[in-house]
Design a protein around this motif. Structure first.
Motif, PDB file in Angstrom:
ATOM      1  N   ASP A 176       0.842  -1.192   0.000  1.00 62.46           N
ATOM      2  CA  ASP A 176       0.000   0.000   0.000  1.00 62.46           C
ATOM      3  C   ASP A 176       0.880   1.246   0.000  1.00 62.46           C
ATOM      4  O   ASP A 176       1.836   1.335   0.755  1.00 62.46           O
ATOM      5  N   ASN A 177       0.530   2.205  -0.854  1.00 57.18           N
ATOM      6  CA  ASN A 177       1.266   3.465  -0.928  1.00 57.18           C
ATOM      7  C   ASN A 177       0.684   4.539  -0.017  1.00 57.18           C
ATOM      8  O   ASN A 177       1.277   5.599   0.135  1.00 57.18           O
ATOM      9  N   ALA A 178      -0.481   4.301   0.561  1.00 63.37           N
ATOM     10  CA  ALA A 178      -1.138   5.232   1.488  1.00 63.37           C
ATOM     11  C   ALA A 178      -1.249   6.639   0.910  1.00 63.37           C
ATOM     12  O   ALA A 178      -0.855   7.617   1.521  1.00 63.37           O
ATOM     13  N   HIS A 179      -1.811   6.727  -0.261  1.00 64.02           N
ATOM     14  CA  HIS A 179      -1.996   8.037  -0.889  1.00 64.02           C
ATOM     15  C   HIS A 179      -3.153   8.799  -0.247  1.00 64.02           C
ATOM     16  O   HIS A 179      -4.157   8.209   0.126  1.00 64.02           O
ATOM     17  N   THR A 180      -2.987  10.087  -0.127  1.00 68.82           N
ATOM     18  CA  THR A 180      -4.050  10.959   0.353  1.00 68.82           C
ATOM     19  C   THR A 180      -4.668  11.634  -0.858  1.00 68.82           C
ATOM     20  O   THR A 180      -3.992  12.359  -1.586  1.00 68.82           O
ATOM     21  N   ALA A 181      -5.949  11.373  -1.095  1.00 71.68           N
ATOM     22  CA  ALA A 181      -6.642  11.944  -2.249  1.00 71.68           C
ATOM     23  C   ALA A 181      -6.933  13.419  -2.018  1.00 71.68           C
ATOM     24  O   ALA A 181      -6.937  13.905  -0.881  1.00 71.68           O
ATOM     25  N   THR A 195      -8.259  13.865   4.317  1.00 69.73           N
ATOM     26  CA  THR A 195      -7.286  14.123   5.381  1.00 69.73           C
ATOM     27  C   THR A 195      -6.336  12.927   5.498  1.00 69.73           C
ATOM     28  O   THR A 195      -6.636  11.829   5.021  1.00 69.73           O
ATOM     29  N   VAL A 196      -5.219  13.162   6.145  1.00 72.32           N
ATOM     30  CA  VAL A 196      -4.265  12.077   6.403  1.00 72.32           C
ATOM     31  C   VAL A 196      -4.932  11.021   7.289  1.00 72.32           C
ATOM     32  O   VAL A 196      -4.734   9.818   7.102  1.00 72.32           O
ATOM     33  N   GLU A 197      -5.749  11.475   8.230  1.00 74.44           N
ATOM     34  CA  GLU A 197      -6.473  10.536   9.096  1.00 74.44           C
ATOM     35  C   GLU A 197      -7.383   9.623   8.274  1.00 74.44           C
ATOM     36  O   GLU A 197      -7.474   8.423   8.525  1.00 74.44           O
ATOM     37  N   ASP A 198      -8.072  10.199   7.274  1.00 74.92           N
ATOM     38  CA  ASP A 198      -8.924   9.394   6.390  1.00 74.92           C
ATOM     39  C   ASP A 198      -8.088   8.380   5.621  1.00 74.92           C
ATOM     40  O   ASP A 198      -8.478   7.212   5.483  1.00 74.92           O
ATOM     41  N   ALA A 199      -6.954   8.828   5.118  1.00 77.26           N
ATOM     42  CA  ALA A 199      -6.079   7.940   4.345  1.00 77.26           C
ATOM     43  C   ALA A 199      -5.600   6.776   5.205  1.00 77.26           C
ATOM     44  O   ALA A 199      -5.602   5.621   4.758  1.00 77.26           O
ATOM     45  N   HIS A 204       8.596   6.331   0.365  1.00 73.70           N
ATOM     46  CA  HIS A 204       8.463   7.295  -0.725  1.00 73.70           C
ATOM     47  C   HIS A 204       9.469   8.424  -0.567  1.00 73.70           C
ATOM     48  O   HIS A 204       9.971   8.680   0.507  1.00 73.70           O
ATOM     49  N   HIS A 205       9.723   9.074  -1.665  1.00 76.40           N
ATOM     50  CA  HIS A 205      10.591  10.248  -1.692  1.00 76.40           C
ATOM     51  C   HIS A 205       9.961  11.269  -2.615  1.00 76.40           C
ATOM     52  O   HIS A 205       9.631  10.951  -3.759  1.00 76.40           O
ATOM     53  N   ALA A 206       9.750  12.468  -2.118  1.00 78.26           N
ATOM     54  CA  ALA A 206       9.230  13.587  -2.913  1.00 78.26           C
ATOM     55  C   ALA A 206       7.880  13.272  -3.545  1.00 78.26           C
ATOM     56  O   ALA A 206       7.641  13.568  -4.701  1.00 78.26           O
ATOM     57  N   MET A 207       7.002  12.636  -2.785  1.00 78.45           N
ATOM     58  CA  MET A 207       5.648  12.348  -3.244  1.00 78.45           C
ATOM     59  C   MET A 207       4.671  13.096  -2.332  1.00 78.45           C
ATOM     60  O   MET A 207       4.345  12.612  -1.249  1.00 78.45           O
ATOM     61  N   PRO A 208       4.212  14.263  -2.729  1.00 78.30           N
ATOM     62  CA  PRO A 208       3.354  15.061  -1.845  1.00 78.30           C
ATOM     63  C   PRO A 208       2.033  14.394  -1.500  1.00 78.30           C
ATOM     64  O   PRO A 208       1.432  14.704  -0.486  1.00 78.30           O
TER      65      PRO A 208
END
Length: 66
Positions: A18-23, A27-31, A55-59
């Motif tokens: 899982d990459n745990a992306h925030t859409a 919120t980060v909590e939702d992610a 990850h590196h440099a992935m906002p």
């Protein structure tokens, strides 16, 4: 002693990454709630491991880089 016998007939084990992306608008909590839900489903389905990506440099990623 813990058993290491596999319950699957597959010749290999499966894991989830899982990459745990925030859409956008999430919120980060939702992610992280989604990460937890995915881990629970993976466990119920018998996946061997649940991995979190680095990850590196992935906002859009909710996880930190080392």
């Amino acid at each position: 002693m813990e058993s290491t016998q596999q319950t699957s007939t597959a010749p290999f084990t499966l894991s989830v990454l899982d990459n745990a992306h925030t859409a956008v608008g999430q919120t980060v909590e939702d992610a992280f709630g989604e990460v937890i839900n995915l881990a629970k489903v993976a466990d119920q389905l018998g996946y061997q491991r649940f991995w979190m990506s680095e990850h590196h440099a992935m906002p859009g990623a909710s996880t930190s880089s080392p």
